[in-house]
Structures are given as C-alpha cells and as structure tokens.
Design a protein around this motif. Sequence first.
Motif, PDB file in Angstrom:
ATOM      1  N   VAL A 187      -3.732 -21.947   0.391  1.00 30.70           N
ATOM      2  CA  VAL A 187      -2.971 -21.592   1.854  1.00 30.70           C
ATOM      3  C   VAL A 187      -3.547 -22.870   2.775  1.00 30.70           C
ATOM      4  O   VAL A 187      -3.411 -23.236   3.794  1.00 30.70           O
ATOM      5  CB  VAL A 187      -3.587 -20.351   2.602  1.00 30.70           C
TER       6      VAL A 187
ATOM      7  N   LYS B 184     -10.729  -2.310  -3.502  1.00 34.82           N
ATOM      8  CA  LYS B 184     -10.364  -0.733  -2.940  1.00 34.82           C
ATOM      9  C   LYS B 184     -11.258   0.291  -3.424  1.00 34.82           C
ATOM     10  O   LYS B 184     -11.935   1.418  -3.000  1.00 34.82           O
ATOM     11  CB  LYS B 184      -9.453  -0.673  -1.240  1.00 34.82           C
TER      12      LYS B 184
ATOM     13  N   GLY C  53     -22.417 -14.281   0.728  1.00 33.65           N
ATOM     14  CA  GLY C  53     -23.077 -15.029   1.500  1.00 33.65           C
ATOM     15  C   GLY C  53     -23.049 -16.612   0.464  1.00 33.65           C
ATOM     16  O   GLY C  53     -23.479 -17.564   1.016  1.00 33.65           O
TER      17      GLY C  53
ATOM     18  N   GLY D  73      -7.051 -12.165   9.554  1.00 37.76           N
ATOM     19  CA  GLY D  73      -7.100 -13.792   8.769  1.00 37.76           C
ATOM     20  C   GLY D  73      -5.910 -14.211   8.791  1.00 37.76           C
ATOM     21  O   GLY D  73      -5.407 -15.097   9.082  1.00 37.76           O
TER      22      GLY D  73
ATOM     23  N   PHE E 274     -24.205 -19.792  10.847  1.00 37.44           N
ATOM     24  CA  PHE E 274     -24.363 -19.174  10.246  1.00 37.44           C
ATOM     25  C   PHE E 274     -25.517 -18.290   9.105  1.00 37.44           C
ATOM     26  O   PHE E 274     -25.575 -17.101   9.048  1.00 37.44           O
ATOM     27  CB  PHE E 274     -22.651 -19.415   8.815  1.00 37.44           C
ATOM     28  N   MET E 275     -26.265 -19.312   8.769  1.00 37.75           N
ATOM     29  CA  MET E 275     -27.238 -18.630   8.034  1.00 37.75           C
ATOM     30  C   MET E 275     -28.583 -17.650   9.126  1.00 37.75           C
ATOM     31  O   MET E 275     -28.820 -16.918   8.617  1.00 37.75           O
ATOM     32  CB  MET E 275     -28.243 -20.291   7.714  1.00 37.75           C
TER      33      MET E 275
ATOM     34  N   ASP F  51      -8.365  -6.793   8.509  1.00 38.44           N
ATOM     35  CA  ASP F  51      -9.610  -7.950   8.325  1.00 38.44           C
ATOM     36  C   ASP F  51      -8.347  -8.655   7.337  1.00 38.44           C
ATOM     37  O   ASP F  51      -8.177 -10.242   7.909  1.00 38.44           O
ATOM     38  CB  ASP F  51     -10.306  -7.608   7.040  1.00 38.44           C
ATOM     39  N   ILE F  52      -7.745  -8.135   6.904  1.00 40.85           N
ATOM     40  CA  ILE F  52      -6.356  -8.877   6.711  1.00 40.85           C
ATOM     41  C   ILE F  52      -5.594  -9.410   7.441  1.00 40.85           C
ATOM     42  O   ILE F  52      -4.680 -10.895   7.972  1.00 40.85           O
ATOM     43  CB  ILE F  52      -4.958  -8.297   4.940  1.00 40.85           C
TER      44      ILE F  52
ATOM     45  N   TYR G 267       0.542  -1.355  -0.413  1.00 41.31           N
ATOM     46  CA  TYR G 267       0.128   0.190   0.306  1.00 41.31           C
ATOM     47  C   TYR G 267       0.644   0.595  -0.142  1.00 41.31           C
ATOM     48  O   TYR G 267       0.301   2.608  -0.428  1.00 41.31           O
ATOM     49  CB  TYR G 267      -0.920  -0.256   1.168  1.00 41.31           C
TER      50      TYR G 267
ATOM     51  N   LEU H 104      -4.688 -15.361  13.142  1.00 46.85           N
ATOM     52  CA  LEU H 104      -5.771 -17.225  12.670  1.00 46.85           C
ATOM     53  C   LEU H 104      -4.827 -18.018  11.423  1.00 46.85           C
ATOM     54  O   LEU H 104      -4.545 -19.055  12.538  1.00 46.85           O
ATOM     55  CB  LEU H 104      -6.807 -16.915  12.317  1.00 46.85           C
TER      56      LEU H 104
ATOM     57  N   ILE I  47     -11.800 -15.454   6.128  1.00 45.74           N
ATOM     58  CA  ILE I  47     -11.977 -14.048   6.550  1.00 45.74           C
ATOM     59  C   ILE I  47     -10.605 -13.654   6.182  1.00 45.74           C
ATOM     60  O   ILE I  47     -10.800 -12.459   5.979  1.00 45.74           O
ATOM     61  CB  ILE I  47     -11.407 -14.207   8.637  1.00 45.74           C
ATOM     62  N   LEU I  48      -9.173 -14.409   5.999  1.00 45.24           N
ATOM     63  CA  LEU I  48      -8.500 -14.037   5.488  1.00 45.24           C
ATOM     64  C   LEU I  48      -9.040 -13.263   3.314  1.00 45.24           C
ATOM     65  O   LEU I  48      -8.329 -11.975   3.120  1.00 45.24           O
ATOM     66  CB  LEU I  48      -7.187 -14.935   4.841  1.00 45.24           C
TER      67      LEU I  48
ATOM     68  N   TRP J 298     -21.711 -20.378   1.595  1.00 40.66           N
ATOM     69  CA  TRP J 298     -22.217 -20.412   2.691  1.00 40.66           C
ATOM     70  C   TRP J 298     -23.439 -21.425   1.776  1.00 40.66           C
ATOM     71  O   TRP J 298     -23.391 -22.379   2.600  1.00 40.66           O
ATOM     72  CB  TRP J 298     -22.649 -19.728   4.261  1.00 40.66           C
TER      73      TRP J 298
ATOM     74  N   ALA K  66      -9.239  -2.348   5.758  1.00 40.17           N
ATOM     75  CA  ALA K  66      -8.797  -3.753   4.698  1.00 40.17           C
ATOM     76  C   ALA K  66      -7.978  -4.734   5.358  1.00 40.17           C
ATOM     77  O   ALA K  66      -8.009  -5.741   5.895  1.00 40.17           O
ATOM     78  CB  ALA K  66      -9.169  -3.703   3.088  1.00 40.17           C
TER      79      ALA K  66
ATOM     80  N   ALA L 129     -11.528  -7.272  -0.091  1.00 40.26           N
ATOM     81  CA  ALA L 129     -11.883  -5.287   0.143  1.00 40.26           C
ATOM     82  C   ALA L 129     -11.016  -4.810  -0.620  1.00 40.26           C
ATOM     83  O   ALA L 129     -11.097  -3.999  -0.942  1.00 40.26           O
ATOM     84  CB  ALA L 129     -12.527  -5.492   1.977  1.00 40.26           C
ATOM     85  N   GLY L 130      -9.478  -5.564   0.334  1.00 39.99           N
ATOM     86  CA  GLY L 130      -8.054  -5.063  -0.303  1.00 39.99           C
ATOM     87  C   GLY L 130      -8.028  -4.689  -1.944  1.00 39.99           C
ATOM     88  O   GLY L 130      -7.833  -4.461  -2.244  1.00 39.99           O
ATOM     89  N   ILE L 131      -7.948  -6.080  -2.630  1.00 40.18           N
ATOM     90  CA  ILE L 131      -8.272  -5.686  -4.099  1.00 40.18           C
ATOM     91  C   ILE L 131      -9.009  -5.085  -4.327  1.00 40.18           C
ATOM     92  O   ILE L 131      -8.612  -3.633  -5.157  1.00 40.18           O
ATOM     93  CB  ILE L 131      -8.109  -7.083  -4.588  1.00 40.18           C
TER      94      ILE L 131
ATOM     95  N   GLY M 295     -10.936 -10.020   3.506  1.00 46.90           N
ATOM     96  CA  GLY M 295      -9.749  -8.938   4.117  1.00 46.90           C
ATOM     97  C   GLY M 295      -8.870  -8.627   2.488  1.00 46.90           C
ATOM     98  O   GLY M 295      -8.845  -7.692   1.730  1.00 46.90           O
ATOM     99  N   VAL M 296      -8.819  -9.815   1.695  1.00 46.29           N
ATOM    100  CA  VAL M 296      -8.328  -9.175   0.658  1.00 46.29           C
ATOM    101  C   VAL M 296      -8.651  -9.008  -0.408  1.00 46.29           C
ATOM    102  O   VAL M 296      -8.225  -8.307  -1.093  1.00 46.29           O
ATOM    103  CB  VAL M 296      -6.946 -10.560   0.244  1.00 46.29           C
TER     104      VAL M 296
ATOM    105  N   LEU N  14     -12.142 -21.908   8.046  1.00 46.47           N
ATOM    106  CA  LEU N  14     -12.523 -20.515   8.479  1.00 46.47           C
ATOM    107  C   LEU N  14     -11.368 -19.137   8.169  1.00 46.47           C
ATOM    108  O   LEU N  14     -11.765 -18.295   8.035  1.00 46.47           O
ATOM    109  CB  LEU N  14     -12.979 -20.525  10.300  1.00 46.47           C
ATOM    110  N   ALA N  15     -10.565 -19.745   8.502  1.00 45.45           N
ATOM    111  CA  ALA N  15      -9.046 -19.271   8.455  1.00 45.45           C
ATOM    112  C   ALA N  15      -8.769 -18.218   7.248  1.00 45.45           C
ATOM    113  O   ALA N  15      -8.840 -17.074   6.756  1.00 45.45           O
ATOM    114  CB  ALA N  15      -8.027 -19.836   8.814  1.00 45.45           C
TER     115      ALA N  15
END
Lengths: 364, 307
Positions: free
Chosen positions: B77, B109, B221, A332, A152-153, A328-329, A39, A335, B98-99, B224, A325, B105-107, B102-103, B94-95
């Motif tokens: 990954v 943006k 969603g 992720g 989730f739902m 958020d990254i 960035y 974890l 979430i990742l 899922w 973002a 949203a980053g791409i 985020g990625v 899940l990891a």
Amino acid sequence: MRNIYLEPRTERSAFAPFLVSMLAVCLTIIAGSGLFLIYGKSPIAGFHAIFIEPLQSSYGIGEILLKLGPFLLIAQGLAIGFRARVWNIGAEGQLIIGAILASVVAIRFDGSTSSLLLPGMVLAGALGGMGWAGIAAWLRTRYNANEILVTFMLSSIALQILYYLVTGPLRDPQGFNFPQSITFSAAATFPILIENTRVNASLIIALVVTVLAWVFMQRSLMGYKLVVGGLAPHAARYAGFGEKRAIWLALLIGGAAAGIAGVGEVAGPLGMLQRTVSPGYGFSAIIVAFLGGLHPIGIVFSSLLMALIHVGGDFARLSVGLPSAVTDIFQGLLLTFYLASSLLLTHRLRLRKPDAVLTAEAAE
Amino acid sequence: MTATIIFILAGTLAATVPLLLAAMGELVAEKSGMLNLGVEGMMAVGAAAGFVTVAVTGSHALGLIVGGVAALLLSGVFATLSIVFLANQVAAGLAIGILGLGVSAGIGKNYEGTTVTPMPKLSFGALGDVPVIGPALFSHDIMVYLAIAAAFAVWFVLQRTKLGLIIRAVGESPQSAHSLGYPVALIRTACVLFGGAMAGIGGAYLSIAYTPLWADGMVAGRGWIVVALVVFGTWIVPRVTLGAYLFGAISLLELSIQGLGLNVPSQLLSASPYIVTIIVLVVISRNPVLIQLNSPMSLGQTYRPNG
C-alpha cells in the motif's frame, strides 16, 4: 488501463480539494463495507450507527461538538507545520504536557475562586505544549536531529511522565490510591456552553484559533514565508526567510495548540488529571490536517467528520457490536485514500487517443 | 553475578532479533530512496498475523511466513501510494502506520491475553553445556542466528553484488538510474516490499517467540526505534547491526534493574529507550557531514518518471 494516462494540471480548480476529500470519504465507505462484512455485520447497520445515530440525539451532537474542539485545535496547529514541511507527529505528547502543567496550576491553587485561574491554566498548558515541541525545534535547528523521530519519542516520554505523576506527586492523597489527581474546582474548569451536554467553553478557544490560523496562513506575510519555506527551501533562503525560524515557528505553534487542547480535556470533560488524558487526539489530528487539505477552512470540515467517526465508533460498538479496532482502521483508510486521491489535485486522468488518430494528426 | 551476565547476554540476543530484522528491511528500502515511516504498523500487523497463525496451526515457521506476507501487503500500500500515486513519502508512511495499528488490533481482537507455545530452542549438544557461553550463546531459537545471517546477506548484496549497486544507484539518483535503463519504480517497489516482509517477520518473532502472549500495542514503539536505528547506523549495515544490539541490550537493562531491586521509578525505565534514542540521534546528527555523505541522495523524494 493503457488507454488512460496522467496529465499534469496547468491550474488548480477551486473546488478540487473539496472533491478530493469527498472522494476519499466515499472510497473509505466502500472499503469499510467490506470490513463490516468481514466482521459479519451489515454495512448498512454499521454505517447507520456511525454516521446517522450520533446525529439523532442531542447527546450525540453534544459529544461531537465536544470532540470537535481538540481536533480543530491540534489539526490547525499541525497543518501550519506540515505546510512548512515540518513534520510534528508528537502532538499527543504536547497535549499531555499541556494537560500536566495546567493541572499543576489547578492543584496548586485549589480552592481559589479567582477568575484568573482558568486563563492561567490555559497559559500554562500552551507554554507546556510549546516547551515540549520546542525541545524538538531546538534539537533540529541546533543539532540537525530529525524532528519526526524526536517528536514521536517525546510523545512516548510524555506518557511515562504522566504515569509517574498520577501515581506519585500529583495523586489525590484522599483518592484511595487511584492513579488520578484531585477533582478540579469550578473555577478551574470550563463552563458548560450548551445545557445537558458536556460541550464547554474550550470550543470557543478552538474556533478563535481556527480564525487566527486562517488569518495567519491566508493573509499574513509570515504565514506566506512559512509556506514558501516549505515548498522551496532554497528560494526561501535566497530571499532571506530562515529555515531555522520556520522550524521554530511551526513547532511552537503546533505545540501551543496541542497544549491548549490538553487543558480542554483536564479542565473539561475529565475535570482532573488521569492516566488517559486523550483517546489519541494527537495522532488522529494528523489525519484531520491532511484530510482538510492543510487549509484552515477545510480542517473545520475534516474535524467535524473525525469527531463524528469517533463518536459514531462508540455508538457502533454499543448498538452493532463492532470492535473498536474498526474506528482505527477507518482512520488509516481515510488517510490512505486521501493521499491516493490527492493525485487528482495535480494531475488529471486523460484517455489516450488511439494510435490511428495520433498518426493521422502527425501526418497533417 | 554470572547469572545476571548470562541473563543480559542471552536476553540481548533474543531482544535484538525483531529490531535487527526490521532495521535491515528498512535499510534496504531507504537505500533505494524510499523512506517508509510505517515500520511500527508493519511490525504490528506481522505480530498479530503471526500470533494468530501459530495459535491456529501451531506452526512457528508458518507464523513467521504469514506475518511477513501480511506486512508485505501493507508495505505494498505504501509503495502504491508513493510510487503510483506520487504521494509524499512521510504522509504515506504515517498512513500505513496508522492503518497497520488498526488492522493489527482487528486481527488480534479475539486473542487478547492468550498465549502460544514459544518457538522451540535449537539443541547444540555439548556446546550448550559449556559454562556461561552455553546458556548465553547456544540456548536460542533459530531466528537469533538467522537474523545475524540476514544482516550479513543484506550487507553482501548491497556491497558486493550488481543488484546492490543498482539499488544504491536508484537511491542516489533515480533520474540517472532511469537513463541507464534500470526500472526505477520496480526496484523501489521491490525494496519496499522486502522492507515490509522483514518488518513483518520481526513483528511475528516478537509475538510468537520473544513474548509469546498477545497484547494489543505490544510492538510498543519498536518500529520507530528501527527507523532511528537506520539513521544511527548512517545507512551502513555493520553500524546498524551494532545499534540494534545496543538497543536490544537497553531493553534488557530495564528488566535487570528491576531484578536488582534498585529504587528507580518504573516509568523512567520504560521511557529510557526513547530518551536514549533522542540522545544518540543528536550525537550522530550533529555532524552534518556524516549524515550527508552516507544518506541516499534521493531519500524521501518522489520520483516522477516524466519529469
């Protein structure tokens, strides 16, 4: 690489979980540096904004303590379920339903100055979260429906219920059509704990829940049964610990904790019900629970770290101009690296002896 | 009335493409025993990477490829975590979920709210002029047909080829497959990567053809629902395909009901796919024999080669 191999550990070291979490944080910082460079930002300035700046002002520390509450509450509840291998990923929805029910109580008894109003709201919120998670427990135990998908739902459905209520039945009639409820009275909000901050008494509930979680998981027979049920379902069933009871217990506890976290938002910093009740606390808490090693004490540290990342992310957006973002990254990555590092909990890296040594040893 | 029927038929075919592609990918991964819950994140990454590619180059084919590759990397990954680092598959999924969000949203943006030209429609000549059938079935871009072909190809490979037999053997019992000399880790990794690529292409289709406008969280969603679709279809390709079209139709229902001017709260319509998912999940899962007979035996279990 060929000279390194994995050897299963015969016993666990007491400090290993802590070291593994620290390793994950270090790896995230290294990878995060790369992200900052992408960035076009200096990693040093970025990390300074995220990890140091919030700690330099009473405002920053106040905001961290404010966010500590929901993370602690939700993650302690989730961790109990995760240890029993019950995957509740819908804490966000349970939080929302808890917030809605507490708001209904606050709106119904608006103007009341009774000291029972706030406890009533907490109770309503806990029951709301329990009820929402209970749907998943019922569908799983009665109809074998996968609780990951159902929770989730249910989260997505809860969000739509919230949108419906704040634009309709629970909207402030004098609110110029803004999608929000009336502002709660003083009796329906948590008292401020530290002056000049937004830290309120709901943090005390989170700390009490932490102690309760510790007693439950580390000291009670029921907590032990839950963990055994998760690790060895067949053995547990043989010993008479019902799987169904474990599922009910895990989801109800997780739901109640998330529901109370929802009360903490509407009766805390928000002071009303609105479209955004939580900035994703329910999903971030999944990471918090894992990073804390699913242990009540570990979760205290991981909650603090996650609160710092959330607040620091806001700081970095303002001072360095990092996009949201990035936070958020970061979560992720945290974890991801934690799961990779966790291999070291059960295995150790060993250097393979050269073939010559092995042959010599075999010959002896 | 005819217009509504055409709208629903044509809309369903297009709306199903992302679901069907991603579901076929997830199905193959699960057949090898790998439960990847990160579909939502993989589709989001594919959608963002595909959109930006089309915005920059204007090539839709390249957009689909880049979207697929981006999600394939993310699924790598997942494979690394669960196969090399022996991580719990639920947690690893899940990891990366979430990742991926985020990625994504980053791409995307700098592209929030921007549009690209949608993928061009194929021309079928005279066929396209047949009343009802023409506009309903022959007014689409190539992916609508390729998605069906992909489903058929997945069915063929899984059921009629040796490769499919090996994948299924690995999913039923990685220990036995290993004893027979099959490279379990390699096959599982390949299946996960295939799943990632398919989810990425599905996500890219969403952002460059179905709704060619970038909005963060546009996958909304679907990832899922894809995971749920594989359960609905009890890991059988034709049933999963049918389920995908059913859900494609449901997403159209939302638009049709609003079009008809019925007084239903929009929130109820938005929640309907999730409500239907839960109901169908309950109906299918309540028969434990159906699930046990069809789900891969080793699904979600970590395979440790040395014992």
